[in-house]
Scaffold this active site. Structure first.
Site: not given
Length: 398
Positions: A98, A140, A209, A388
């Site tokens: 980050y 996370e 998935s 998605v």
């Protein structure tokens, strides 16, 4: 919550930042990959970078988060943050990254907006970024802890112990840990990342998935080959179709994803299109294994029966559930599906029991249409969940 001094600055500059955010994110990724080419080679999806989808997803998440901070200061966009955090965890993103993103993102903002980025403006948007970043890092961290792994250490080797074609463009791969440890538990509806080493030496990552229930000792994914058309051909899906065989070993992440249905006896709606059927298969398998009698409305849309991956398996699982009802649409039904409707999914004639919770997976236009139908028929927005494949271009949706 934004500080009092930052609220008016972000509110005043959001139109300018939002209007330029496409240029900002494009420049950001160029700067990031110039400084860290290994991130494009081994972490980011090169196909989504080439199509611009990743840039649009990042732009939407930043602008959407800033807007929510202004319009709903006492609420956190948990649904949006959760989807991002699960995707990040499945990639092994670490908190240190980050800081790297911040450096190049703010350099891009300064370059695109120029003199408009005063110290006050920079400080206010810095606050927006770190509010979002710290919220994601916290989520996370919790996901890594729940998975029983150290930050970013999500990968393990799994052997392919079964392969089966599931139509002209889909193949299922049954996976088993390559060591003596059992496969990690998961909730139906979750996914894993697969890291594949391609001929050019890159290690590209894609999410798939889990397409069978968690009660099984092995794990199964189903991969749809992405053929070239309006966008680039799928690098990883094409490689897996061509090369993944029984006995091969893949690098696979721990399971993540927040689509999993809650336990209980309330009615469910499982709506899918195309390869979006895969998380629904895991849910149906789990429901059948548990012997549930809860009402389950299953909606599926596809091009034709041959393209419907796991078609017979889905039909068999639905028959095993006394409370399940199937509504099926094919653009080209042919003679193989006399009970299917022709065309695209239409919920107008589908009975919706009160109190249902809906789970959607498939192309974004399909999910938007189904979600719109559900909302118009009185299903609360918070009862509609979705997954998605690829960058989440729907992040701004409540």
């Amino acid at each position: 919550m934004l500080s009092e001094q930052s609220v008016p600055v972000v509110r005043a500059t959001l139109p300018a930042v939002g209007g330029a955010i496409g240029d900002i994110t494009t420049l950001f990724y160029r700067k990031l990959f110039d400084a860290h080419p290994e991130l494009l080679r081994d972490l980011f999806n090169r196909g989504n970078q080439a199509s611009g989808e990743q840039q649009r997803a990042l732009a939407g998440s930043i602008a959407g988060f800033a807007g929510l901070l202004l319009d709903h200061p006492d609420a956190r966009p948990d649904a949006m943050l959760s989807r991002i955090a699960h995707k990040h965890a499945s990639l092994g993103i670490t908190s240190e990254q980050y800081t790297i993103v911040h450096r190049h993102l703010f350099a891009a903002i300064a370059e695109v907006l120029g003199d408009a980025v005063t110290p006050e403006v920079a400080a206010a948007w810095d606050e927006v970024y770190w509010l979002m970043a710290h919220a994601l890092v916290a989520l996370e961290t919790r996901l890594y802890r729940e998975a029983g792994v150290a930050e970013g250490e999500v990968w393990r080797r799994m052997e392919i112990v079964g392969r089966q074609e599931q139509g002209p463009d889909a193949v299922s791969l049954v996976l088993r840990p390559a060591d003596e440890h059992p496969a990690p538990p998961f909730r139906p509806g979750q996914y894993v990342s697969v890291r594949s080493e391609l001929p050019d030496g890159s290690r590209q990552i894609r999410q798939y998935s889990l397409s069978a229930g968690p009660a099984r000792s092995d794990r199964r994914i189903t991969v749809k080959r992405v053929r070239g058309g309006e966008g680039p051909e799928g690098e990883v899906s094409s490689w897996l179709h061509a090369h993944a065989r029984e006995g091969d070993v893949l690098t696979v992440s721990a399971p993540f994803g927040d689509l999993a249905p809650a336990d209980g006896d309330g009615p469910l709606l499982l709506a899918s299109a195309g390869i979006g059927v895969t998380p629904m298969l895991a849910m149906l398998d789990h429901l059948a294994a548990s012997g549930t009698t809860r009402p389950v409305t299953v909606i599926h849309a596809d091009r034709d029966p041959a393209a419907h991956a796991h078609r017979q398996e889905q039909l068999d699982l639905i028959r095993a559930l006394p409370g399940a009802r199937l509504h099926l649409w094919y653009e080209e039904p042919g003679d193989q599906a006399p009970h299917a409707s022709a065309g695209r999914a239409d919920l107008a004639g589908v009975e919706l029991p009160p109190g249902l919770t809906a789970y959607l997976c498939g192309p974004v236009p399909f999910m938007r249409a189904v979600r719109g139908d559900l909302l118009r028929r009185g299903v609360p927005a918070q009862a509609v969940h979705y997954e998605v494949f690829g960058p989440d271009l729907w992040l701004g949706q409540p």
